[in-house]
Scaffold this active site. Structure first.
Site, PDB file in Angstrom:
ATOM      1  N   LYS A  86       0.853  -1.192   0.000  1.00 58.10           N
ATOM      2  CA  LYS A  86       0.000   0.000   0.000  1.00 58.10           C
ATOM      3  C   LYS A  86       0.878   1.227   0.000  1.00 58.10           C
ATOM      4  O   LYS A  86       1.823   1.333   0.792  1.00 58.10           O
ATOM      5  CB  LYS A  86      -0.880  -0.011   1.273  1.00 58.10           C
ATOM      6  CG  LYS A  86      -1.852   1.142   1.348  1.00 58.10           C
ATOM      7  CD  LYS A  86      -3.084   0.869   0.525  1.00 58.10           C
ATOM      8  CE  LYS A  86      -3.904   2.117   0.277  1.00 58.10           C
ATOM      9  NZ  LYS A  86      -3.479   2.842  -0.949  1.00 58.10           N
ATOM     10  N   GLN A 107       7.233   3.926   3.853  1.00 56.22           N
ATOM     11  CA  GLN A 107       5.819   3.537   3.878  1.00 56.22           C
ATOM     12  C   GLN A 107       5.589   2.260   4.699  1.00 56.22           C
ATOM     13  O   GLN A 107       4.557   2.108   5.337  1.00 56.22           O
ATOM     14  CB  GLN A 107       5.339   3.333   2.430  1.00 56.22           C
ATOM     15  CG  GLN A 107       3.829   3.363   2.261  1.00 56.22           C
ATOM     16  CD  GLN A 107       3.261   4.767   2.140  1.00 56.22           C
ATOM     17  OE1 GLN A 107       3.848   5.611   1.481  1.00 56.22           O
ATOM     18  NE2 GLN A 107       2.135   5.024   2.767  1.00 56.22           N
ATOM     19  N   LYS A 110       5.436   3.438   8.312  1.00 54.40           N
ATOM     20  CA  LYS A 110       4.268   4.318   8.465  1.00 54.40           C
ATOM     21  C   LYS A 110       2.992   3.484   8.524  1.00 54.40           C
ATOM     22  O   LYS A 110       2.155   3.649   9.415  1.00 54.40           O
ATOM     23  CB  LYS A 110       4.214   5.270   7.268  1.00 54.40           C
ATOM     24  CG  LYS A 110       3.059   6.237   7.326  1.00 54.40           C
ATOM     25  CD  LYS A 110       2.763   6.936   6.015  1.00 54.40           C
ATOM     26  CE  LYS A 110       3.953   7.507   5.294  1.00 54.40           C
ATOM     27  NZ  LYS A 110       3.576   8.551   4.317  1.00 54.40           N
ATOM     28  N   LYS A 122       5.331   1.748  -3.101  1.00 53.23           N
ATOM     29  CA  LYS A 122       5.272   3.089  -3.693  1.00 53.23           C
ATOM     30  C   LYS A 122       5.499   2.953  -5.182  1.00 53.23           C
ATOM     31  O   LYS A 122       6.136   1.994  -5.630  1.00 53.23           O
ATOM     32  CB  LYS A 122       6.374   3.973  -3.092  1.00 53.23           C
ATOM     33  CG  LYS A 122       6.111   5.449  -3.235  1.00 53.23           C
ATOM     34  CD  LYS A 122       5.222   5.958  -2.135  1.00 53.23           C
ATOM     35  CE  LYS A 122       4.821   7.391  -2.318  1.00 53.23           C
ATOM     36  NZ  LYS A 122       4.126   7.911  -1.122  1.00 53.23           N
ATOM     37  N   ASP A 162      -0.383  10.669  -4.557  1.00 55.03           N
ATOM     38  CA  ASP A 162       0.795  11.271  -3.932  1.00 55.03           C
ATOM     39  C   ASP A 162       1.019  12.563  -4.727  1.00 55.03           C
ATOM     40  O   ASP A 162       0.110  12.993  -5.462  1.00 55.03           O
ATOM     41  CB  ASP A 162       2.014  10.321  -4.010  1.00 55.03           C
ATOM     42  CG  ASP A 162       3.142  10.739  -3.065  1.00 55.03           C
ATOM     43  OD1 ASP A 162       3.011  10.530  -1.856  1.00 55.03           O
ATOM     44  OD2 ASP A 162       4.145  11.307  -3.531  1.00 55.03           O
ATOM     45  N   THR A 205      -4.543  13.463   5.400  1.00 51.01           N
ATOM     46  CA  THR A 205      -3.109  13.609   5.718  1.00 51.01           C
ATOM     47  C   THR A 205      -2.875  14.898   6.511  1.00 51.01           C
ATOM     48  O   THR A 205      -2.209  14.894   7.555  1.00 51.01           O
ATOM     49  CB  THR A 205      -2.246  13.592   4.439  1.00 51.01           C
ATOM     50  OG1 THR A 205      -2.691  12.517   3.605  1.00 51.01           O
ATOM     51  CG2 THR A 205      -0.787  13.412   4.757  1.00 51.01           C
ATOM     52  N   SER A 382      -6.893   5.701   3.793  1.00 47.71           N
ATOM     53  CA  SER A 382      -6.899   4.799   2.639  1.00 47.71           C
ATOM     54  C   SER A 382      -7.254   3.388   3.097  1.00 47.71           C
ATOM     55  O   SER A 382      -8.005   2.672   2.430  1.00 47.71           O
ATOM     56  CB  SER A 382      -5.521   4.762   1.966  1.00 47.71           C
ATOM     57  OG  SER A 382      -5.367   5.836   1.072  1.00 47.71           O
TER      58      SER A 382
END
Ligand code: GLU
Length: 454
Positions: A86, A107, A110, A122, A162, A205, A382
């Site tokens: 993801k 990521q 995170k 990514k 993004d 975000t 998400s």
């Protein structure tokens, strides 16, 4: 005490990948106290730094003159220990493997910190939608998804937005996937509301970054009210971070883009931010917007906001990687800044992080909330979008917002407690140490259970 191993190039990141090298060393240096206590985890670090899979492909597309143009397309499927890969798709001329590997690596941790079942990945392309017509963007997105569709799926890999990938691009990519596969499934997040998107995803975000700051301030017996805030960037993350600060009674004195910064000594209004939102939806520049405003709006060409204001309480880098240097961190400290939280990924250089972390033992530290924790609200919502898609339902804005706030509180608590356990600063523990160790342990333990290291 700062743990800084010598920056020796490691197997996973040849020196030609400077951003990935930087991200690896940032994580590795903060894992040192864990490695001291439990050296077996060094084995996991060796494994985790190599992506499970890298996909690189050709993206040919037709421009408005009927000519072929070609770009590089990428998807880094970094880690699937906790769930499907993801992470977003970055569409920007600077995109290369080093940048996508750094973003994919960040990521992983995170996504672990959200507490949801999400692996890390990514992707993107060196195509930029700026200065391109709608038709060109559509043809690029269709060609990009023609290849990407072979590698993703709702239980395999779920990309999202993004930098450069907004609801427009997500729509064109989603449509192409549906055309090719005859399948209406949640293969992308950041979708529009009418066809599977989640309420609060656009805000998530920026709002989440401010919710994280609220928790940091609570520890100082403070609130956002009356706080002088600097925000960099003017895209989706910056817009909603600024709006939330204003809603909570703080003042926002800066916004910026790749060409310069706008400062307002009195603070921007919410309407200003909505004007910037409309400007950026058309890929406009702040230099043009400022011409339509009064004397209070001062434009600084080619400058970032951090050194332009004398008195600052909160700094929110919300633009891109490496947007705060060591010198700028010192200037923020001098201006009285007490909290810096990143809406962007790896917003601070290592030199800047060293400045923040060296203040932890002082009475008035510049407390640092790293992006992989502070900006995790985006990918968290998400994850909530994926849950709604699987259940074929849509939750209310209030419901999603409340879940986002809870996730950010829990993420902060996790960073704080693990930072306290392993880090040096006790009154103000290192949240970057906490974030990295908490995220790493969760993923490394799952990898061990899967037989990825032993
Ligand atoms: N691009 C965002 C990030 O850096 C969101 C990723 C997602 O929603 O999958 O976390």
């Amino acid at each position: 005490m700062l743990h800084k191993p010598a920056p020796v190039p490691c197997v996973a990141a040849p020196p030609a990948e400077p951003e990935f090298q930087q991200a690896l060393h940032e994580v590795e240096s903060t894992l040192a106290p864990l490695f001291e206590k439990q050296p077996e985890y060094k084995k996991a670090f060796k494994v985790i730094q190599i992506p499970e899979r890298l996909v690189q492909f050709r993206v040919p597309w037709e421009n408005d003159n009927g000519e072929v143009e070609v770009n590089n397309g990428f998807r880094v499927q970094f880690n699937s220990a906790l769930g499907p890969y993801k992470g977003g798709l970055r569409l920007h001329e600077s995109v290369n493997l080093s940048i996508l590997k750094f973003l994919g690596f960040e990521q992983i941790f995170k996504n672990a910190l959200t507490g949801l079942q999400l692996g890390g990945g990514k992707g993107g392309s060196d195509f930029s939608p700026k200065q391109r017509s709608n038709g060109e963007i559509r043809r690029f997105c269709q060609s990009f998804m023609t290849e990407l569709s072979k590698h993703i799926g709702q239980d395999t890999d779920v990309p999202a937005g993004d930098i450069g990938t907004t609801a427009l691009e997500v729509g064109y990519m989603f449509g192409q996937y549906k055309r090719l596969r005859n399948e209406f499934t949640g293969i992308l997040t950041g979708k529009a509301l009418a066809w599977g998107g989640s309420l609060i995803r656009p805000e998530a975000t920026g709002y989440g970054t401010v919710y994280y700051v609220v928790e940091m301030l609570k520890h100082m017996n403070e609130t956002v009210k009356g706080k002088r805030t600097l925000v960099s960037g003017s895209g989706n993350v910056a817009q909603y971070a600024a709006l939330k600060v204003i809603e909570l009674g703080g003042t926002v004195h800066s916004l910026s883009d790749s060409r310069g910064s706008v400062i307002n000594a009195d603070g921007f209004t919410s309407d200003d931010v909505f004007e910037v939102q409309a400007l950026k939806a058309k890929y406009g520049y702040l230099a043009d917007w400022v011409k339509t405003k009064g004397d209070k709006y001062v434009y600084h060409a080619g400058a970032r906001p951090w050194t332009l204001v004398d008195k600052v309480d909160i700094a929110l880098p919300c633009a891109t990687q490496n947007e705060v240097s060591g010198e700028e961190a010192k200037a923020l400290l001098k201006a009285g800044c007490r909290v810096l939280a990143e809406g962007s990924n790896m917003g601070s250089t290592q030199e800047a992080i060293d400045v923040y972390e060296s203040t932890l033992q002082t009475e008035k530290p510049l407390w640092y909330g790293p992006g992989k924790a502070a900006n995790s609200g985006g990918v968290a919502v998400s994850g909530l979008e994926m849950a709604q898609n699987s259940a074929r339902i849509q939750w209310s804005a209030a419901d999603v917002d409340a879940r986002l706030e809870d996730i950010m509180k829990e993420c902060y608590r996790n960073c704080f407690e693990v930072g306290q356990k392993y880090g040096a600063g006790k009154g103000y523990p290192s949240l970057v140490t906490g974030a990295n160790i908490a995220g790493f342990l969760k993923v490394a333990d799952a990898m061990k259970a899967h037989g990825d290291w032993y």
